[in-house]
Scaffold this motif. Structure first.
Motif, PDB file in Angstrom:
ATOM      1  N   TYR A  35       0.884  -1.172   0.000  1.00  0.00           N
ATOM      2  CA  TYR A  35       0.000   0.000   0.000  1.00  0.00           C
ATOM      3  C   TYR A  35       0.915   1.213   0.000  1.00  0.00           C
ATOM      4  CZ  TYR A  35      -4.303   2.535   1.556  1.00  0.00           C
ATOM      5  OH  TYR A  35      -5.397   3.345   1.669  1.00  0.00           O
ATOM      6  N   SER A  36       0.738   2.072  -0.986  1.00  0.00           N
ATOM      7  CA  SER A  36       1.677   3.194  -1.129  1.00  0.00           C
ATOM      8  C   SER A  36       1.049   4.332  -1.919  1.00  0.00           C
ATOM      9  CB  SER A  36       2.937   2.687  -1.838  1.00  0.00           C
ATOM     10  OG  SER A  36       3.696   3.754  -2.349  1.00  0.00           O
ATOM     11  N   VAL A  37       1.691   5.489  -1.835  1.00  0.00           N
ATOM     12  CA  VAL A  37       1.229   6.670  -2.540  1.00  0.00           C
ATOM     13  C   VAL A  37       1.433   6.529  -4.048  1.00  0.00           C
ATOM     14  CG1 VAL A  37       3.405   7.939  -2.397  1.00  0.00           C
ATOM     15  CG2 VAL A  37       1.257   9.204  -2.392  1.00  0.00           C
TER      16      VAL A  37
ATOM     17  N   LEU B 135      10.010   3.255  -0.415  1.00  0.00           N
ATOM     18  CA  LEU B 135       8.614   3.640  -0.157  1.00  0.00           C
ATOM     19  C   LEU B 135       8.036   3.024   1.116  1.00  0.00           C
ATOM     20  CD1 LEU B 135       7.208   3.487  -3.795  1.00  0.00           C
ATOM     21  CD2 LEU B 135       7.350   5.537  -2.368  1.00  0.00           C
ATOM     22  N   ARG B 136       8.740   2.027   1.700  1.00  0.00           N
ATOM     23  CA  ARG B 136       8.238   1.413   2.937  1.00  0.00           C
ATOM     24  C   ARG B 136       6.776   0.997   2.763  1.00  0.00           C
ATOM     25  NH1 ARG B 136      13.027   1.927   3.781  1.00  0.00           N
ATOM     26  NH2 ARG B 136      14.043   3.048   5.477  1.00  0.00           N
TER      27      ARG B 136
ATOM     28  N   LEU C 223       3.611  -0.609   7.256  1.00  0.00           N
ATOM     29  CA  LEU C 223       2.385   0.180   7.449  1.00  0.00           C
ATOM     30  C   LEU C 223       1.845   0.030   8.866  1.00  0.00           C
ATOM     31  CD1 LEU C 223       1.008  -0.729   3.972  1.00  0.00           C
ATOM     32  CD2 LEU C 223       1.601   1.574   4.706  1.00  0.00           C
TER      33      LEU C 223
ATOM     34  N   LEU D 256       3.829   2.362  10.932  1.00  0.00           N
ATOM     35  CA  LEU D 256       3.461   3.772  10.700  1.00  0.00           C
ATOM     36  C   LEU D 256       2.065   4.098  11.222  1.00  0.00           C
ATOM     37  CD1 LEU D 256       4.830   4.195   7.047  1.00  0.00           C
ATOM     38  CD2 LEU D 256       5.709   5.347   9.093  1.00  0.00           C
TER      39      LEU D 256
ATOM     40  N   ILE E 298      -0.740   3.069   9.946  1.00  0.00           N
ATOM     41  CA  ILE E 298      -1.677   3.238   8.838  1.00  0.00           C
ATOM     42  C   ILE E 298      -2.659   2.073   8.757  1.00  0.00           C
ATOM     43  CG2 ILE E 298      -1.718   3.223   6.284  1.00  0.00           C
ATOM     44  CD1 ILE E 298       0.694   5.228   6.579  1.00  0.00           C
TER      45      ILE E 298
ATOM     46  N   PHE F 141      -8.226   9.239  10.956  1.00  0.00           N
ATOM     47  CA  PHE F 141      -7.530   9.810   9.800  1.00  0.00           C
ATOM     48  C   PHE F 141      -7.022  11.226  10.076  1.00  0.00           C
ATOM     49  CE2 PHE F 141      -9.607   6.196   7.949  1.00  0.00           C
ATOM     50  CZ  PHE F 141      -8.627   5.713   7.092  1.00  0.00           C
TER      51      PHE F 141
ATOM     52  N   ARG G  53      -5.543  12.145  12.672  1.00  0.00           N
ATOM     53  CA  ARG G  53      -4.269  11.978  13.381  1.00  0.00           C
ATOM     54  C   ARG G  53      -3.091  11.652  12.462  1.00  0.00           C
ATOM     55  NH1 ARG G  53      -7.161   8.971  17.222  1.00  0.00           N
ATOM     56  NH2 ARG G  53      -6.755   7.064  16.075  1.00  0.00           N
ATOM     57  N   LEU G  54      -3.343  10.991  11.350  1.00  0.00           N
ATOM     58  CA  LEU G  54      -2.240  10.389  10.579  1.00  0.00           C
ATOM     59  C   LEU G  54      -1.330  11.427   9.941  1.00  0.00           C
ATOM     60  CD1 LEU G  54      -3.964   7.301   8.928  1.00  0.00           C
ATOM     61  CD2 LEU G  54      -2.260   7.320  10.745  1.00  0.00           C
ATOM     62  N   GLY G  55      -0.039  11.171  10.009  1.00  0.00           N
ATOM     63  CA  GLY G  55       0.947  12.096   9.463  1.00  0.00           C
ATOM     64  C   GLY G  55       2.137  12.144  10.394  1.00  0.00           C
ATOM     65  N   ALA G  56       3.261  12.625   9.884  1.00  0.00           N
ATOM     66  CA  ALA G  56       4.473  12.741  10.704  1.00  0.00           C
ATOM     67  C   ALA G  56       5.053  14.137  10.516  1.00  0.00           C
ATOM     68  CB  ALA G  56       5.491  11.686  10.284  1.00  0.00           C
ATOM     69  N   TYR G  57       5.109  14.891  11.606  1.00  0.00           N
ATOM     70  CA  TYR G  57       5.687  16.237  11.550  1.00  0.00           C
ATOM     71  C   TYR G  57       6.144  16.624  12.941  1.00  0.00           C
ATOM     72  CZ  TYR G  57       1.004  17.328  13.268  1.00  0.00           C
ATOM     73  OH  TYR G  57      -0.152  17.343  13.994  1.00  0.00           O
TER      74      TYR G  57
ATOM     75  N   GLN H 238       6.568  21.545  11.028  1.00  0.00           N
ATOM     76  CA  GLN H 238       7.803  21.282  10.272  1.00  0.00           C
ATOM     77  C   GLN H 238       7.816  19.850   9.729  1.00  0.00           C
ATOM     78  OE1 GLN H 238      10.398  23.528   9.951  1.00  0.00           O
ATOM     79  NE2 GLN H 238       9.460  25.118  11.244  1.00  0.00           N
TER      80      GLN H 238
ATOM     81  N   THR I 140       9.263  16.171   8.634  1.00  0.00           N
ATOM     82  CA  THR I 140      10.244  15.255   9.194  1.00  0.00           C
ATOM     83  C   THR I 140      10.350  14.037   8.277  1.00  0.00           C
ATOM     84  OG1 THR I 140      10.670  13.760  11.032  1.00  0.00           O
ATOM     85  CG2 THR I 140       8.421  14.422  10.733  1.00  0.00           C
TER      86      THR I 140
ATOM     87  N   SER J  81       2.869  15.392   4.991  1.00  0.00           N
ATOM     88  CA  SER J  81       2.183  15.524   6.288  1.00  0.00           C
ATOM     89  C   SER J  81       1.968  16.988   6.693  1.00  0.00           C
ATOM     90  CB  SER J  81       2.988  14.827   7.373  1.00  0.00           C
ATOM     91  OG  SER J  81       3.091  13.450   7.097  1.00  0.00           O
TER      92      SER J  81
ATOM     93  N   SER K 113       5.458   8.691   1.255  1.00  0.00           N
ATOM     94  CA  SER K 113       4.718   7.488   0.878  1.00  0.00           C
ATOM     95  C   SER K 113       3.289   7.442   1.435  1.00  0.00           C
ATOM     96  CB  SER K 113       5.502   6.246   1.280  1.00  0.00           C
ATOM     97  OG  SER K 113       4.994   5.126   0.603  1.00  0.00           O
TER      98      SER K 113
ATOM     99  N   LEU L  76       2.061   7.944   4.228  1.00  0.00           N
ATOM    100  CA  LEU L  76       1.682   9.066   5.103  1.00  0.00           C
ATOM    101  C   LEU L  76       1.135  10.224   4.270  1.00  0.00           C
ATOM    102  CD1 LEU L  76       4.701   9.050   7.580  1.00  0.00           C
ATOM    103  CD2 LEU L  76       2.332   8.459   8.134  1.00  0.00           C
TER     104      LEU L  76
ATOM    105  N   GLN M 229      -3.043  12.054   3.858  1.00  0.00           N
ATOM    106  CA  GLN M 229      -3.428  13.465   3.966  1.00  0.00           C
ATOM    107  C   GLN M 229      -4.673  13.769   3.133  1.00  0.00           C
ATOM    108  OE1 GLN M 229      -1.715  14.981   6.400  1.00  0.00           O
ATOM    109  NE2 GLN M 229      -0.693  12.981   6.409  1.00  0.00           N
TER     110      GLN M 229
END
Lengths: 317, 284
Positions: free
Chosen positions: A219-221, A245-246, A252, A255, A257, A307, A309-313, B78, B80, B136, B170, B172, B176
């Motif tokens: 599963y990937s973008v 792409l992990r 997943l 992550l 997901i 959904f 919540r999902l994301g990394a920053y 920011q 990451t 993200s 990917s 993540l 979005q």
């Protein structure tokens, strides 16, 4: 653990040396070589199996004979009643659905169906849906919402169909509407990525309360080939892209997901469709049972929160 | 890339061996020379051929909002490198380069302001940052802008300019698309308008999520808008694409956008539209 590997390496080296000698001198050394070769094979087979690489999993997800969505439906559902058409333009054979009993429980099925033989694969565009497919999905989700049927969506597509007519009829618009409709459902939604989860075309029916994935599905973008042609201008670099792409089930899960990885039979789902189906059936039924206890408002807000919540920053003060 | 050349030239700068600062820009479409002061006064639309020159986020805010009305929101999120993404270059290096080039943490600028005195919350994608790709940070900032609009009772305008979801994050990035959709729901619940303004180019995961679920979809003339990129489609169908395919005017004809509005008319169009949708009283 290291001793047999050293022995194996030594044996392999001796076999190589003898083969080189045989080639150089023209002598037939098979009498000496064959027992050594047999021993090498035996030792290799006895090695502990390393987990498949990411690219190997991508290949398992595409393996000839891997069960398609309908193969699971055949084994797990009764009374599947396929409903056709988007009421606007046509009926898409790449994304199908309708009510059925999932191990006895009435549900609404949404299925990305790749086809089982060459003819049906072409007819179904290898599971790549046109806007009509996503608009039919929205229609079926409306029905599910109206009649309180939980939605079970089996995801298996390299991506939405990148065709001229698909664009004319609003491929992006259709996917966006399908995502929105699924997020707003007041019934339980369980999704399983059963093979390929390619980009927005997969996400369109992938935004449920519980998102599950089979052990060797991805599963990937973007597909590994797509990423490779962007990064290296060379689709044959797909194995490298798959690593970057992990995109595997364990990735997943890490992550956040997906909620759960569904085990596959040794060697992949195509080695034993019945066993693969038993695991998928058990997992989906278990999640449906858990979700059945939740009220409509909770189902919707929990899914939205999942959904949101999902994301990394990171965040600076 | 042509866009970089354009913006380099636009800045007044001393060429070695000359004392003449750059006063004009060549239009990328008609190749005519245009005085920079004319471009700035005319919303960066070529006065000779009408080509809508691509804008960065700051220029967009300047063109769209009443002068001095903009207040930035957030901007603290920011990016990451959660996947430790490595291709021909490390993702962290790519990010640093884009941040240095644009002076932003990522491909998005959000804030509040007014358009002909109509208060709005605004999110602008910045194509100059990594092709406006959505990772993200873009997802989170758009979600926060939508939530700000809902909480403060203003309409929301999102200006899109993006190649789609960002490959280096990917799955993540893919998520979005769902996150932004969730946040936009708050506007629906409160009966507040959401208008998307699609600019050149808007493709991929952006087209397949928040860009196209707006109450009203406005496109800039000539903008390329689609899900799959033209090159991918050409590979699929193995024939040439028709003239004007996936352009704003083509989408209007196919019923996919509400209007194609010249950049110089957008302020008046949006102020009027938002006034109508919010049943704003005007003095006769």
């Amino acid at each position: 653990m290291t001793a047999p590997i050293d022995t194996l390496k030594e044996l392999e080296a001796r076999v190589r040396d003898l083969e080189v000698t045989a080639q150089k001198t023209g002598q037939n050394l098979d009498a000496a070589l064959n027992p050594l070769r047999a021993e090498v094979d035996r030792l290799r087979a006895a090695q502990p199996k390393a987990a498949p690489t990411r690219w190997e999993r991508v290949q398992l997800a595409r393996a000839q004979g891997r069960p398609t969505a309908l193969d699971y439906v055949d084994r797990l559902c009764t009374e599947f009643t396929e409903l056709h058409g988007d009421r606007r333009y046509g009926d898409d054979p790449a994304l199908i659905g309708g009510p059925a009993r999932w191990q006895g429980v009435p549900v609404m099925l949404l299925l990305q169906q790749k086809g089982r033989d060459t003819k049906s694969k072409i007819k179904r565009r290898f599971g790549s849906a046109n806007p009509e497919g996503y608009r039919k999905a929205v229609r079926l989700m409306d029905l599910a919402d109206k009649f309180g049927l939980p939605v079970v969506a089996l995801v298996d597509t390299q991506g939405a169909y990148p065709g001229l007519e698909a664009e004319e009829r609003g491929q992006g618009w259709a996917i966006a509407e399908s995502i929105r409709r699924m997020l707003n459902l007041r019934v339980p939604v369980v999704n399983v990525v059963i093979g390929e989860g390619g980009s927005g075309g997969a996400l369109a029916i992938g935004v449920g309360n519980r998102v599950l994935i089979q052990e060797n599905a991805w599963y990937s973008v973007i597909s590994p080939e797509g990423a490779a042609s962007i990064i290296w201008k060379d689709a044959s670099k797909a194995p490298l892209a798959a690593e970057a792409l992990r995109l595997t089930a364990p990735d997943l899960l890490k992550l956040g997901i997906v909620e759960e990885v569904i085990p596959e039979p040794a060697g992949g789902a195509h080695q034993n469709a019945d066993e693969a189906a038993r695991a998928v059936g058990e997992a989906v039924t278990r999640h449906l049972r858990e979700l059945a206890a939740q009220d409509a408002a909770t189902l919707k807000t929990d899914r939205a929160a999942r959904f949101r919540r999902l994301g990394a920053y990171t965040e600076t003060p | 890339m042509a866009l970089d050349r354009f913006f380099r030239r636009r800045r007044p700068q001393q060429q070695p061996g000359t004392d003449v600062p750059d006063l004009w820009t060549q239009c990328p479409a008609c190749k005519e020379g245009v005085y920079n002061r004319d471009l700035e006064a005319g919303a960066y639309v070529c006065p000779k051929c009408g080509h809508h020159i691509r804008l960065d986020a700051a220029q967009r805010v300047q063109v769209l909002l009443d002068e001095g009305s903009f207040t930035q929101l957030s901007g603290r999120v920011q990016p990451t490198d959660a996947l430790n993404f490595q291709d021909t270059e490390a993702y962290t290096d790519r990010l640093r380069r884009a941040q240095k080039k644009t002076g932003r943490p990522d491909a998005i600028l959000t804030g509040t302001g007014t358009i002909l005195d109509v208060p709005v919350t605004l999110a602008v994608m910045d194509f100059a940052f990594s092709g406006g790709s959505m990772g993200s940070v873009v997802g989170e900032e758009i979600a926060r802008a939508a939530e700000h609009a809902a909480a403060h009772g203003t309409p929301l305008i999102i200006v899109t300019a993006s190649g789609g979801a960002r490959m280096q994050e990917s799955a993540l990035s893919l998520m979005q698309m769902a996150k932004t959709t969730v946040a936009l729901e708050g506007l629906t619940e409160r009966g507040l308008p959401y208008v998307s303004l699609l600019t050149d180019p808007t493709t991929g995961g952006v087209t397949a999520s928040f860009a196209t679920i707006a109450d009203v979809i406005v496109a800039e003339p000539g903008a390329l808008i689609g899900f799959a990129g033209p090159r991918v489609i050409q590979q699929t169908i193995r024939q040439n694409l028709p003239e004007g395919f996936q352009r704003a005017e083509f989408l209007l004809e196919h019923g996919m956008v509400d209007a194609v509005v010249d950049r110089r008319e957008q302020r008046a169009y949006l102020a009027s539209l938002l006034g109508l949708l919010t049943r704003r009283e005007v003095s006769a």
